[in-house]
Write an enzyme that holds these catalytic residues in place. Structure first.
Site, PDB file in Angstrom:
ATOM      1  N   ARG A 231       0.830  -1.195   0.000  1.00  0.00           N
ATOM      2  CA  ARG A 231       0.000   0.000   0.000  1.00  0.00           C
ATOM      3  C   ARG A 231       0.870   1.252   0.000  1.00  0.00           C
ATOM      4  NH1 ARG A 231      -4.356   1.145   4.740  1.00  0.00           N
ATOM      5  NH2 ARG A 231      -2.444   1.254   5.965  1.00  0.00           N
TER       6      ARG A 231
ATOM      7  N   THR B  68      -1.109   7.582  -1.036  1.00  0.00           N
ATOM      8  CA  THR B  68      -2.391   7.488  -1.740  1.00  0.00           C
ATOM      9  C   THR B  68      -3.293   6.394  -1.183  1.00  0.00           C
ATOM     10  OG1 THR B  68      -1.565   5.884  -3.362  1.00  0.00           O
ATOM     11  CG2 THR B  68      -1.215   8.231  -3.850  1.00  0.00           C
TER      12      THR B  68
ATOM     13  N   ASP C 188      -0.539  -3.430  12.856  1.00  0.00           N
ATOM     14  CA  ASP C 188      -0.134  -3.983  11.564  1.00  0.00           C
ATOM     15  C   ASP C 188       0.095  -5.479  11.718  1.00  0.00           C
ATOM     16  OD1 ASP C 188       1.845  -4.902   9.468  1.00  0.00           O
ATOM     17  OD2 ASP C 188       1.511  -2.845   8.777  1.00  0.00           O
TER      18      ASP C 188
ATOM     19  N   ASP D  94       3.615  -6.791  10.653  1.00  0.00           N
ATOM     20  CA  ASP D  94       4.675  -6.430  11.597  1.00  0.00           C
ATOM     21  C   ASP D  94       4.593  -7.271  12.867  1.00  0.00           C
ATOM     22  OD1 ASP D  94       5.902  -4.523  10.018  1.00  0.00           O
ATOM     23  OD2 ASP D  94       4.703  -2.879  10.810  1.00  0.00           O
TER      24      ASP D  94
END
Length: 213
Positions: free
Chosen positions: A108, A112, A204, A207
Protein backbone atom coordinates in the site's frame (compact mmCIF):
# COMPACT_ATOMS: atom_id res chain seq x y z
CA UNK A 1 -23.48 1.43 11.86
CA UNK A 2 -25.29 1.17 8.55
CA UNK A 3 -26.38 -2.20 7.26
CA UNK A 4 -23.56 -4.34 5.86
CA UNK A 5 -23.72 -6.26 2.56
CA UNK A 6 -25.17 -9.76 2.54
CA UNK A 7 -21.80 -11.03 1.27
CA UNK A 8 -20.27 -10.47 4.74
CA UNK A 9 -20.17 -13.32 7.24
CA UNK A 10 -18.81 -12.78 10.75
CA UNK A 11 -17.70 -15.95 12.53
CA UNK A 12 -18.87 -15.52 16.12
CA UNK A 13 -17.65 -18.86 17.44
CA UNK A 14 -16.44 -18.44 21.05
CA UNK A 15 -12.96 -19.83 20.30
CA UNK A 16 -12.55 -17.44 17.38
CA UNK A 17 -13.57 -14.44 19.48
CA UNK A 18 -11.37 -15.45 22.43
CA UNK A 19 -8.28 -15.94 20.28
CA UNK A 20 -8.92 -12.67 18.48
CA UNK A 21 -9.01 -10.81 21.78
CA UNK A 22 -5.63 -12.27 22.72
CA UNK A 23 -4.26 -11.15 19.35
CA UNK A 24 -5.55 -7.62 19.80
CA UNK A 25 -3.66 -7.10 23.07
CA UNK A 26 -0.58 -4.98 22.40
CA UNK A 27 1.64 -6.98 24.79
CA UNK A 28 1.03 -10.32 23.04
CA UNK A 29 4.42 -11.59 21.86
CA UNK A 30 5.32 -12.27 18.24
CA UNK A 31 5.49 -16.02 18.86
CA UNK A 32 2.10 -16.13 20.56
CA UNK A 33 0.55 -13.83 17.94
CA UNK A 34 1.81 -16.13 15.17
CA UNK A 35 0.47 -19.23 16.90
CA UNK A 36 -2.93 -17.64 17.52
CA UNK A 37 -3.14 -16.56 13.89
CA UNK A 38 -2.50 -20.11 12.76
CA UNK A 39 -5.15 -21.47 15.12
CA UNK A 40 -7.81 -18.88 14.25
CA UNK A 41 -7.18 -19.32 10.54
CA UNK A 42 -8.12 -22.99 10.82
CA UNK A 43 -11.38 -22.11 12.53
CA UNK A 44 -12.18 -19.50 9.88
CA UNK A 45 -11.23 -21.95 7.11
CA UNK A 46 -13.66 -24.47 8.58
CA UNK A 47 -16.44 -21.91 8.07
CA UNK A 48 -15.48 -20.69 4.59
CA UNK A 49 -15.26 -24.26 3.24
CA UNK A 50 -18.53 -25.46 4.80
CA UNK A 51 -20.28 -25.83 1.43
CA UNK A 52 -17.54 -27.47 -0.61
CA UNK A 53 -19.00 -29.79 -3.27
CA UNK A 54 -19.10 -33.46 -2.31
CA UNK A 55 -19.37 -36.82 -4.01
CA UNK A 56 -18.93 -40.43 -2.84
CA UNK A 57 -16.40 -43.16 -3.40
CA UNK A 58 -16.55 -46.86 -2.73
CA UNK A 59 -14.34 -47.83 0.21
CA UNK A 60 -13.91 -50.82 2.46
CA UNK A 61 -13.99 -50.35 6.22
CA UNK A 62 -12.79 -53.12 8.56
CA UNK A 63 -16.45 -54.19 8.70
CA UNK A 64 -17.84 -53.84 5.15
CA UNK A 65 -17.87 -51.83 1.94
CA UNK A 66 -19.68 -48.48 1.79
CA UNK A 67 -20.17 -45.40 -0.36
CA UNK A 68 -18.38 -42.71 1.67
CA UNK A 69 -18.37 -38.92 1.18
CA UNK A 70 -15.30 -37.22 -0.32
CA UNK A 71 -14.58 -33.80 -1.79
CA UNK A 72 -15.50 -33.38 -5.43
CA UNK A 73 -13.87 -31.45 -8.24
CA UNK A 74 -10.43 -29.87 -8.51
CA UNK A 75 -8.41 -29.05 -5.45
CA UNK A 76 -8.84 -25.67 -3.75
CA UNK A 77 -6.65 -22.74 -4.68
CA UNK A 78 -5.41 -20.72 -1.71
CA UNK A 79 -4.05 -17.29 -2.61
CA UNK A 80 -1.98 -15.38 -0.08
CA UNK A 81 -1.95 -11.61 -0.42
CA UNK A 82 1.63 -10.90 0.62
CA UNK A 83 3.08 -10.56 3.05
CA UNK A 84 0.65 -10.79 5.94
CA UNK A 85 -1.56 -13.31 4.12
CA UNK A 86 1.06 -15.99 4.75
CA UNK A 87 0.03 -16.18 8.41
CA UNK A 88 -3.51 -17.19 7.46
CA UNK A 89 -2.24 -19.38 4.63
CA UNK A 90 -0.17 -21.58 6.97
CA UNK A 91 -3.15 -22.41 9.14
CA UNK A 92 -5.52 -23.08 6.25
CA UNK A 93 -2.95 -25.38 4.62
CA UNK A 94 -2.82 -27.49 7.77
CA UNK A 95 -6.56 -28.02 7.38
CA UNK A 96 -6.47 -28.49 3.58
CA UNK A 97 -2.95 -29.76 2.83
CA UNK A 98 -3.78 -30.79 -0.75
CA UNK A 99 -4.73 -27.25 -1.79
CA UNK A 100 -2.84 -25.48 -4.57
CA UNK A 101 -1.16 -22.24 -3.48
CA UNK A 102 -0.59 -18.89 -5.16
CA UNK A 103 0.73 -15.49 -4.15
CA UNK A 104 -0.26 -11.93 -4.96
CA UNK A 105 2.30 -9.31 -4.00
CA UNK A 106 0.79 -5.91 -3.23
CA UNK A 107 1.91 -3.10 -0.99
CA UNK A 108 0.00 0.00 0.00
CA UNK A 109 1.32 3.38 -1.03
CA UNK A 110 1.26 5.26 2.27
CA UNK A 111 0.46 8.55 0.55
CA UNK A 112 -2.39 7.49 -1.74
CA UNK A 113 -3.41 4.28 0.13
CA UNK A 114 -3.60 2.66 -3.32
CA UNK A 115 -2.15 -0.83 -3.96
CA UNK A 116 1.03 -1.35 -5.98
CA UNK A 117 1.64 -4.78 -7.54
CA UNK A 118 5.07 -6.40 -7.35
CA UNK A 119 4.41 -10.17 -7.66
CA UNK A 120 1.77 -12.52 -9.08
CA UNK A 121 2.01 -16.32 -9.28
CA UNK A 122 -1.09 -18.51 -9.08
CA UNK A 123 -2.05 -22.15 -9.84
CA UNK A 124 -3.32 -23.22 -13.24
CA UNK A 125 -6.99 -23.97 -13.83
CA UNK A 126 -8.48 -21.33 -11.54
CA UNK A 127 -11.70 -21.42 -13.56
CA UNK A 128 -12.34 -24.93 -12.23
CA UNK A 129 -11.28 -24.35 -8.61
CA UNK A 130 -12.78 -22.66 -5.61
CA UNK A 131 -10.31 -19.85 -4.96
CA UNK A 132 -9.86 -18.46 -1.46
CA UNK A 133 -7.85 -15.24 -1.11
CA UNK A 134 -6.44 -14.68 2.37
CA UNK A 135 -5.28 -11.46 4.02
CA UNK A 136 -5.62 -10.68 7.75
CA UNK A 137 -6.97 -7.15 7.27
CA UNK A 138 -9.75 -5.83 5.04
CA UNK A 139 -9.13 -2.12 5.68
CA UNK A 140 -9.65 0.30 2.78
CA UNK A 141 -10.36 -2.69 0.54
CA UNK A 142 -8.14 -1.30 -2.21
CA UNK A 143 -5.52 -4.05 -2.09
CA UNK A 144 -8.11 -6.80 -1.68
CA UNK A 145 -10.15 -5.54 -4.63
CA UNK A 146 -7.00 -5.27 -6.75
CA UNK A 147 -5.95 -8.82 -5.84
CA UNK A 148 -9.35 -10.23 -6.77
CA UNK A 149 -9.29 -8.22 -10.01
CA UNK A 150 -6.05 -10.03 -10.82
CA UNK A 151 -7.42 -13.44 -9.86
CA UNK A 152 -10.49 -13.01 -12.04
CA UNK A 153 -8.30 -11.87 -14.91
CA UNK A 154 -6.35 -15.12 -14.43
CA UNK A 155 -9.59 -17.10 -14.82
CA UNK A 156 -11.00 -17.47 -11.32
CA UNK A 157 -14.80 -17.54 -11.24
CA UNK A 158 -15.56 -18.87 -7.73
CA UNK A 159 -13.68 -16.56 -5.37
CA UNK A 160 -13.97 -16.08 -1.62
CA UNK A 161 -12.12 -13.73 0.69
CA UNK A 162 -10.94 -14.72 4.17
CA UNK A 163 -9.70 -12.14 6.67
CA UNK A 164 -9.18 -11.75 10.39
CA UNK A 165 -10.56 -8.21 10.74
CA UNK A 166 -12.68 -6.01 8.49
CA UNK A 167 -13.59 -2.33 8.50
CA UNK A 168 -16.99 -1.15 7.19
CA UNK A 169 -15.22 0.90 4.49
CA UNK A 170 -13.41 -2.17 3.17
CA UNK A 171 -16.50 -4.38 3.27
CA UNK A 172 -18.47 -1.84 1.23
CA UNK A 173 -15.62 -1.36 -1.24
CA UNK A 174 -15.37 -5.10 -1.80
CA UNK A 175 -19.14 -5.49 -2.19
CA UNK A 176 -19.25 -2.69 -4.76
CA UNK A 177 -16.34 -4.03 -6.81
CA UNK A 178 -17.01 -7.77 -6.39
CA UNK A 179 -20.59 -8.42 -5.26
CA UNK A 180 -20.13 -12.12 -6.10
CA UNK A 181 -17.29 -12.60 -3.58
CA UNK A 182 -18.30 -13.68 -0.04
CA UNK A 183 -16.21 -12.21 2.79
CA UNK A 184 -15.64 -14.29 5.92
CA UNK A 185 -14.09 -12.57 8.93
CA UNK A 186 -13.75 -12.86 12.71
CA UNK A 187 -14.88 -9.29 13.41
CA UNK A 188 -16.23 -6.13 11.85
CA UNK A 189 -14.51 -3.24 13.61
CA UNK A 190 -15.67 0.38 13.96
CA UNK A 191 -13.85 2.34 11.24
CA UNK A 192 -10.57 3.35 9.65
CA UNK A 193 -8.37 6.07 11.11
CA UNK A 194 -6.73 8.84 9.07
CA UNK A 195 -3.84 6.51 8.17
CA UNK A 196 -6.14 3.80 6.86
CA UNK A 197 -5.68 1.46 9.83
CA UNK A 198 -8.57 -0.48 11.35
CA UNK A 199 -9.88 0.87 14.69
CA UNK A 200 -9.74 -0.61 17.31
CA UNK A 201 -7.93 -3.26 15.25
CA UNK A 202 -4.74 -4.96 16.32
CA UNK A 203 -2.07 -2.84 14.64
CA UNK A 204 -0.13 -3.98 11.56
CA UNK A 205 -0.70 -7.74 11.27
CA UNK A 206 2.44 -8.28 9.18
CA UNK A 207 4.67 -6.43 11.60
CA UNK A 208 3.22 -8.25 14.59
CA UNK A 209 3.48 -11.64 12.89
CA UNK A 210 7.04 -11.22 11.65
CA UNK A 211 8.37 -9.08 14.50
CA UNK A 212 9.44 -6.26 12.21
CA UNK A 213 8.35 -3.50 14.59
Amino acid sequence: MTEMPATLRIVEHPLVQHKLTLMREKDTSTAVFRQLLREISQLLAYEITADLPMTTKRIETPIQQMDAPVLAGKKLALISILRAGNGLLDGVLELVPSARVGFVGLYRDEETLEPVEYYFKVPEGLADRMTIAVDPMLATGNSSVAAIDMLKKAGATNVRFLCLLAAPEGVRRMAEAHPDVPVVTAALDERLNEKGYIVPGLGDAGDRMFGTK
